[in-house]
Design an enzyme around this catalytic site. Structure first.
Site, PDB file in Angstrom:
ATOM      1  N   SER A 161       4.484   6.273  -0.485  1.00  0.00           N
ATOM      2  CA  SER A 161       3.143   5.988   0.017  1.00  0.00           C
ATOM      3  C   SER A 161       2.087   6.419  -0.998  1.00  0.00           C
ATOM      4  O   SER A 161       2.153   6.068  -2.170  1.00  0.00           O
ATOM      5  CB  SER A 161       2.957   6.650   1.386  1.00  0.00           C
ATOM      6  OG  SER A 161       1.790   6.175   2.016  1.00  0.00           O
ATOM      7  N   ASP A 195       7.308   0.989   3.498  1.00  0.00           N
ATOM      8  CA  ASP A 195       6.999   2.403   3.342  1.00  0.00           C
ATOM      9  C   ASP A 195       8.034   3.261   4.068  1.00  0.00           C
ATOM     10  O   ASP A 195       8.324   3.045   5.246  1.00  0.00           O
ATOM     11  CB  ASP A 195       5.603   2.638   3.935  1.00  0.00           C
ATOM     12  CG  ASP A 195       5.039   4.017   3.629  1.00  0.00           C
ATOM     13  OD1 ASP A 195       5.828   4.954   3.453  1.00  0.00           O
ATOM     14  OD2 ASP A 195       3.810   4.139   3.595  1.00  0.00           O
TER      15      ASP A 195
END
Length: 805
Positions: A349, A634
């Protein structure tokens, strides 16, 4: 990777009949047929005739397959009710492992579909030797690559004038699948057009040709030609090898084909070991780490190679918050001369944004980080209004169009990647992940590892996710032990061979995928508010049960149990789609495509280490090797930690500095990682705090994993504002006028550091950097203590009589 010659066998399947079948509707008994699917042996779904209005249909039809016994061959027998006005209803599917069949014996089996209502399916199997030559296979014990061939074809145009209809050629299961030649366009004005199909040699490959319906003067003998339909079918393996032949011809065109064996060398790496480049990096990095440890631990003598611990810095994500805080943590580690003690730096991220900036500079860890911190501050604090200006939108459109022209599949995630590019740069960023090799080729910086998860449509993240890692050298999926060069990630592969090279993606597109906030679904928001999706499992999970078979066959090595899959009804399916469909996902060409599961894949220790999806042992035909695209998102949609790649036992990590930048619960990511490792049998320290302790978190916790000697030592740094309120530096108290500088709100509902906040004020940015730096500096003693313990562990393992001073 092992290379061996393995013979194929012939499998005959006689579908006899069924008894007491349920009704698919209330009007009449079902009009049933059986669909047979064995994707490891054929790309065609075979089908019996339909028996009208019968609860006891009899088909008595036989089908033949050539199977490779080294492969996990799961035959799926699906019963359908034929409908004229709507889609056929699937009643159920029997999944049968061919590995359970004896050789050269007929086996009559009755599958008990529903003992309560005496539903049964009768099938006769026979597996016998084949006269075909043994096949060359390459395997890592989990996935294997089979022999592939090339079908070269030429379309020779005999007349210069345009023809109204062209040719359509198809080889199901090949990499190319389908190709067209349009004689009525400018792409076929040359007298000769050439192309190629790549296919697995022993998968019953069929060439299907759609022709102009006018007659042909010549058709090659083994071909099946239907003049009325304008079709031509040929079993490719019936063609002579390495010999050009004329398949069909008339006075307007001729179709020539030639089959050839393809090269056996693979362009993917099948194996769980570290790649040679990473091993070389570690050898170089050890010299730097040894010197750094001697300095910070004040050792009297140099460490021997076997005494040098492997240290990894691990982060959590959190958009601009984690981008900013990570800089502060690194500056603290740099001031303590600890970055040179680390061999790995992993992110997900927002911390991948930090890493992307750092590794543009080949010697970043040897330079003062303030220059990078101040440059990033300029971008974090700038206005974002221009992000969607007309000129910027035109730029996005051009870039996405170019990406599509190059052969990539684009989505909103790619647009998000271009937004990240704007957030972190003044203009276009041409940096690629493979460029970061320059930052590690001398061992001068820790090796960066970026993490993601591969997910699957129609499944929630809890039920299906696979860890993926990205380094400057390789991209791979941990469970399967399959890796490709970073430069080749996104290119098209088939059976481990590179088919079409596509330009490497710029790093902003990868950062969009690594921090794909747009890949959410309804279940994700449910988890945020309730912490578990167990409530929804009856809606989102497949209904699969083990069933009995008669007679019971002797148990054989690697055999899976026979299972019955019952599809959900239309309402349940629609509700499931609503819950788990993701808004947008990043899709990349699947470098596992075409590879097949080794028959013993479930017994492989490396596979079992990461085996945690509902499909791993129930539905091997549905696993990732069958997909055209990887669906990557993610890691935070599962566990907000980049720890998983560091737990590969080949990396032998001794110490983990876990830097937490999570919003909400500061302990949740680590607690989830502990739970996951405990369930998977991966050595990892335990971490448990009482509710009261969670309300008053310390700046650092040390977990040594006494219950698991193989577990790394873990130092956990939650993002808390504890003594920083009163001290501007370790041991230096704030004056009354400086107390406001210690007020940093990282946890309340009104925090300026929300995950969705992309802009901070200059003061907010500086405070978060300083807080993160302080928490590292203030716990220097715990870090050094952990490093010293790790060194002593390494020495003790090689010298049991060693006594620490």
């Amino acid at each position: 990777m092992q290379v061996e010659e393995s013979p194929c066998n012939l499998l005959s399947v006689r579908v006899i009949g069924a008894k007491n079948l349920r009704q698919a509707d209330i009007i009449s008994h079902s009009d049933c047929y059986i669909s047979l699917w064995l994707p490891t042996a054929s790309s065609t779904r075979f089908q019996t005739k339909t028996v009208q209005n019968s609860k006891d249909p009899v088909w008595n039809e036989t089908f033949h397959f050539m199977v490779q016994r080294k492969v996990k061959n799961m035959l799926e027998l699906s019963i359908y009710d034929k409908d004229v006005c709507s889609q056929d209803d699937q009643l159920f599917t029997v999944r049968f492992d061919v590995a359970g069949l004896p050789l050269n014996e007929k086996v009559l089996m009755s599958f008990k579909l529903n003992p309560e209502y005496h539903e049964e399916l009768e099938v006769e199997f026979q597996l016998h030797n084949s006269s075909s030559a043994p096949e060359t296979i390459m395997t890592n014990g989990v996935l294997l690559s089979r022999q592939i061939c090339c079908l070269n074809f030429e379309v020779q145009k005999k007349k210069a004038k345009k023809m109204k209809k062209g040719l359509s050629l198809m080889v199901k299961g090949s990499h190319e699948a389908h190709q067209e030649f349009d004689f009525d366009s400018d792409n076929c004005v040359r007298p000769l057009c050439q192309s190629i199909f790549h296919y697995a040699k022993y998968k019953h490959p069929i060439l299907e040709v759609k022709l102009p319906k006018k007659g042909l003067d010549y058709v090659f003998g083994p071909c099946s030609h239907n003049q009325e339909e304008g079709s031509l079918n040929v079993e490719i393996n019936s063609l002579p090898n390495s010999k050009k032949i004329t398949l069909a011809e008339n006075n307007k065109f001729a179709l020539h084909v030639k089959t050839e064996d393809c090269q056996n060398n693979l362009d993917v790496r099948l194996g769980y070991d570290l790649c040679p480049q990473e091993q070389d990096f570690l050898r170089k990095r050890k010299n730097i780490v040894a010197g750094a440890l001697k300095k910070v631990l004040r050792l009297e003598k140099d460490l021997q190679e076997h005494e040098i611990p492997v240290v990894a810095i691990v982060t959590t994500g959190g958009s601009t918050r984690s981008l900013t805080a990570f800089y502060g943590s690194l500056r603290g580690l740099q001031k303590l001369n600890l970055i040179d003690c680390a061999s790995y730096l992993s992110g997900l991220s927002g911390t991948t944004w930090t890493m992307g900036n750092l590794y543009k500079d080949a010697y970043w860890s040897r330079k003062d980080l303030n220059e990078q911190i101040n440059e990033t501050k300029r971008h974090v604090t700038k206005s974002k209004l221009d992000c969607f200006s007309i000129e910027r939108l035109k730029y996005y459109s051009r870039q996405l169009h170019q990406r599509k022209q190059e052969g990539q599949k684009t989505s909103c995630i790619d647009l998000w990647g271009l937004v990240i590019e704007y957030l972190l740069n003044d203009g276009k960023d041409s940096h690629k992940l493979s460029d970061q090799q320059q930052a590690v080729n001398e061992g001068q910086n820790p090796l960066p590892i970026y993490s993601a998860i591969n997910v699957k449509k129609k499944y929630s993240t809890l039920d299906f996710k696979e860890w993926a890692e990205f380094t400057p050298y390789e991209v791979g999926i941990l469970k399967y032990g399959v890796f490709v060069r970073t430069e080749d990630f996104g290119s098209e592969f088939f059976m481990g061979r590179l088919m079409k090279r596509i330009p490497e993606s710029r790093i902003c597109y990868l950062q969009g995928m690594w921090s794909s906030i747009l890949s959410f679904n309804l279940l994700y928001f449910w988890n945020l508010s309730h912490g578990s999706e167990d409530f929804w499992h009856k809606w989102t999970r497949d209904h699969i049960v083990d069933i009995d078979e008669e007679p019971p066959l002797p148990s054989r090595p690697h055999e899976l149990k026979t299972q019955l899959y019952t599809p959900a009804g239309p309402f349940s399916s629609a509700f499931r789609d609503m819950l788990i469909d993701r808004f947008s996902v990043a899709q990349y060409h699947n470098f596992l495509r075409g590879l097949q599961l080794d028959n013993s894949y479930l017994e492989n220790d490396m596979f079992r280490r990461w085996k945690d999806t509902v499909l791993d042992s129930s539905s091997p035909n549905q696993l990732t090797q069958s997909e055209e695209y990887l669906i990557l998102e993610d890691t935070g949609f599962f566990i907000n930690s980049s720890c998983a790649p560091l737990l590969r036992q080949e990396r032998k990590v001794d110490v983990i500095l876990h830097l937490n930048y999570n919003s909400g619960s500061q302990t949740e990511p680590l607690e989830q990682m502990c739970k996951y490792c405990r369930e998977q049998g991966i050595p990892f320290p335990s971490f448990e705090l009482s509710d009261n302790e969670k309300e008053h978190l310390k700046e650092c916790y040390v977990c040594k994993g006494a219950e698991s000697p193989e577990a790394p030592i873990l130092l956990f740094f939650p993002q808390v504002n504890d003594t920083f309120r009163y001290y501007k530096a370790p041991g230096v108290k704030r004056s009354p006028s400086e107390m406001k500088d210690g007020e940093v709100d990282t946890s309340s509902n009104c925090t300026p550091y929300s995950t969705y906040s992309l802009t901070f004020s200059s003061e907010e940015y500086d405070k978060l950097v300083e807080l993160s730096e302080y928490n590292i500096l203030n716990n220097e003693h715990l870090i050094l203590q952990a490093l010293r313990t790790a060194v002593e562990r390494k020495i003790r393992r090689n010298n049991p009589s060693y006594q620490a001073s």
